[in-house]
Design a protein around this motif. Structure first.
Motif, short mmCIF file in Angstrom:
data_model
loop_
_atom_site.label_atom_id
_atom_site.label_comp_id
_atom_site.label_asym_id
_atom_site.label_seq_id
_atom_site.Cartn_x
_atom_site.Cartn_y
_atom_site.Cartn_z
N GLU A 124 0.82 -1.20 0.00
CA GLU A 124 0.00 0.00 0.00
C GLU A 124 0.86 1.26 0.00
O GLU A 124 2.01 1.23 0.40
N ARG A 125 0.27 2.34 -0.44
CA ARG A 125 0.80 3.68 -0.20
C ARG A 125 -0.34 4.43 0.46
O ARG A 125 -1.41 4.59 -0.13
N LYS A 126 -0.13 4.88 1.68
CA LYS A 126 -1.20 5.56 2.41
C LYS A 126 -0.89 7.04 2.54
O LYS A 126 0.15 7.43 3.05
N ARG A 127 -1.80 7.84 2.08
CA ARG A 127 -1.67 9.28 2.22
C ARG A 127 -1.90 9.65 3.68
O ARG A 127 -2.82 9.13 4.32
N THR A 128 -1.08 10.55 4.19
CA THR A 128 -1.22 10.95 5.59
C THR A 128 -2.34 11.98 5.75
O THR A 128 -2.91 12.48 4.77
N SER A 129 -2.63 12.31 6.98
CA SER A 129 -3.81 13.11 7.30
C SER A 129 -3.69 14.56 6.83
O SER A 129 -2.59 15.10 6.64
N GLU A 130 -4.81 15.21 6.69
CA GLU A 130 -4.83 16.63 6.34
C GLU A 130 -4.13 17.46 7.42
O GLU A 130 -3.48 18.46 7.14
N GLN A 131 -4.28 17.02 8.67
CA GLN A 131 -3.58 17.70 9.77
C GLN A 131 -2.07 17.67 9.55
O GLN A 131 -1.36 18.65 9.76
N ASN A 132 -1.58 16.51 9.13
CA ASN A 132 -0.15 16.37 8.86
C ASN A 132 0.29 17.28 7.73
O ASN A 132 1.35 17.91 7.78
N TRP A 133 -0.53 17.39 6.67
CA TRP A 133 -0.18 18.21 5.52
C TRP A 133 -0.14 19.71 5.85
O TRP A 133 0.42 20.49 5.08
N LYS A 134 -0.72 20.09 6.97
CA LYS A 134 -0.69 21.50 7.38
C LYS A 134 0.60 21.86 8.12
O LYS A 134 0.90 23.05 8.30
N LYS A 135 1.35 20.84 8.56
CA LYS A 135 2.56 21.11 9.33
C LYS A 135 3.56 22.00 8.58
O LYS A 135 4.09 22.96 9.15
N PRO A 136 3.89 21.70 7.31
CA PRO A 136 4.86 22.56 6.61
C PRO A 136 4.40 24.01 6.52
O PRO A 136 5.24 24.93 6.56
N ILE A 137 3.11 24.23 6.43
CA ILE A 137 2.60 25.60 6.37
C ILE A 137 2.90 26.32 7.69
O ILE A 137 3.30 27.50 7.70
N GLN A 138 2.76 25.60 8.80
CA GLN A 138 3.11 26.18 10.10
C GLN A 138 4.61 26.48 10.18
O GLN A 138 5.03 27.54 10.66
N TRP A 139 5.43 25.52 9.74
CA TRP A 139 6.88 25.73 9.77
C TRP A 139 7.28 26.92 8.90
O TRP A 139 8.18 27.68 9.24
N ASN A 140 6.59 27.08 7.78
CA ASN A 140 6.90 28.18 6.87
C ASN A 140 6.61 29.53 7.53
O ASN A 140 7.39 30.48 7.39
N VAL A 141 5.50 29.61 8.25
CA VAL A 141 5.16 30.84 8.97
C VAL A 141 6.23 31.17 10.01
O VAL A 141 6.57 32.35 10.23
N GLN A 142 6.78 30.14 10.64
CA GLN A 142 7.76 30.32 11.71
C GLN A 142 9.20 30.41 11.20
O GLN A 142 10.14 30.55 11.99
N ALA A 143 9.40 30.33 9.89
CA ALA A 143 10.74 30.17 9.33
C ALA A 143 11.67 31.34 9.62
O ALA A 143 12.86 31.15 9.86
#
Length: 290
Positions: free
Chosen positions: A69-88
């Motif tokens: 299988e290839r399982k796509r991770t959660s939408e919550q997980n996909w938001k993490k980079p956006i948070q890191w980008n804000v804090q960059a």
């Protein structure tokens, strides 16, 4: 490529801490991001795959392999980079460099058994999060060109492309492919190091080379002179070297060459798994970009 009959590409709603990668202990990056999980072994370096051991054998989250299988991770997980980008900006002020994101530690971005729409979504996030440096590492450099977004051109300014090479055979075949792909940074992950690797004396070279021994049960041998030799090549040829770890104290020069016990060596060298010092020094350089 849409999901075919030989595997299942599924969405995953669980926000596993291992997948989300808020922070990471991997010495050469600051965060890990896994847009999906699951992969297939392609060469000897994969034999003791830590990701398979965790996500398939231990946690039973995904089946590994060609029919897995290839399982796509959660939408919550996909938001993490956006948070890191804000804090960059704050991160860089505190740490002296842009945040580095390893993508993907539990999968392969250029796996041909992944739904192409997922990869399209990933590159959209990468473009949006342009204050992060994305370290995209693959064992499938032959797939890179045909799977890059149409606007790649000379490379995204925030994407470093890398390939693993556990021995000279894999280095020669994979670097030949990677060096043809435009990128701001190209790198080699010589980990797990299973045989000697020497850099060519002419032609295009990687910007960065990470070395490291295999860790965990059944870890295979790394000879200290392999690391010394490839670091010497890096010094001579202006490639940034980064030695992550010896993997096991059975590989550490303090044990192999100085006759220390593993316990004694651990006191002197506690950097990474199995220690990480090379002749008493940490060799952990990055290519010239902050």
């Amino acid at each position: 490529m849409p999901p075919g009959p030989l595997f299942r590409a599924e969405r995953c709603s669980e926000p596993w801490s291992l997948v989300m990668g808020e922070n990471t202990k991997i010495e050469w990056c600051d965060h890990t991001f896994n847009p999906w999980i699951g992969c297939q072994k392609v060469s000897p370096g994969c034999d003791n795959c830590y990701a398979e051991a965790m996500m398939d054998h231990r946690y039973k989250k995904v089946q590994w392999g060609a029919h897995g299988e290839r399982k796509r991770t959660s939408e919550q997980n996909w938001k993490k980079p956006i948070q890191w980008n804000v804090q960059a900006r704050t991160f860089k002020k505190e740490n002296g460099h842009r945040p580095r994101v390893f993508c993907a530690s539990l999968a392969d971005v250029f796996d041909n058994q992944v739904d192409s729409s997922w990869r399209k979504d990933l590159f959209a996030v990468i473009q949006r999060c342009d204050a992060l440096d994305w370290l995209v590492l693959t064992k499938r450099p032959e797939n890179i060109e045909k799977m890059l977004p149409s606007d790649w051109h000379y490379g995204y300014s925030n994407v470093w492309l890398g390939t693993t090479a556990e021995d000279q055979t894999r280095f020669d075949s994979r670097w030949k492919r990677l060096k043809k792909v435009p990128a701001v940074i190209r790198f080699i992950s010589y980990e797990p190091a299973l045989g000697p690797v020497r850099l060519p004396t002419n032609g295009l070279l990687p910007d960065w080379l990470i070395s490291g021994g295999e860790s965990g049960a059944g870890a295979r041998t790394l000879r200290p002179h392999w690391v010394r030799d490839v670091i010497a090549d890096c010094r001579r040829l202006d490639v940034a070297p980064f030695h992550k770890q010896w993997g096991s104290y059975d590989n550490n020069p303090l044990v192999v060459e100085k006759g220390m016990t593993a316990r004694e060596a651990r006191v002197v060298d506690a950097e990474g798994k199995g220690g990480g010092l090379v002749d008493g020094k940490l060799v952990r350089e990055f290519p010239g970009r902050n």
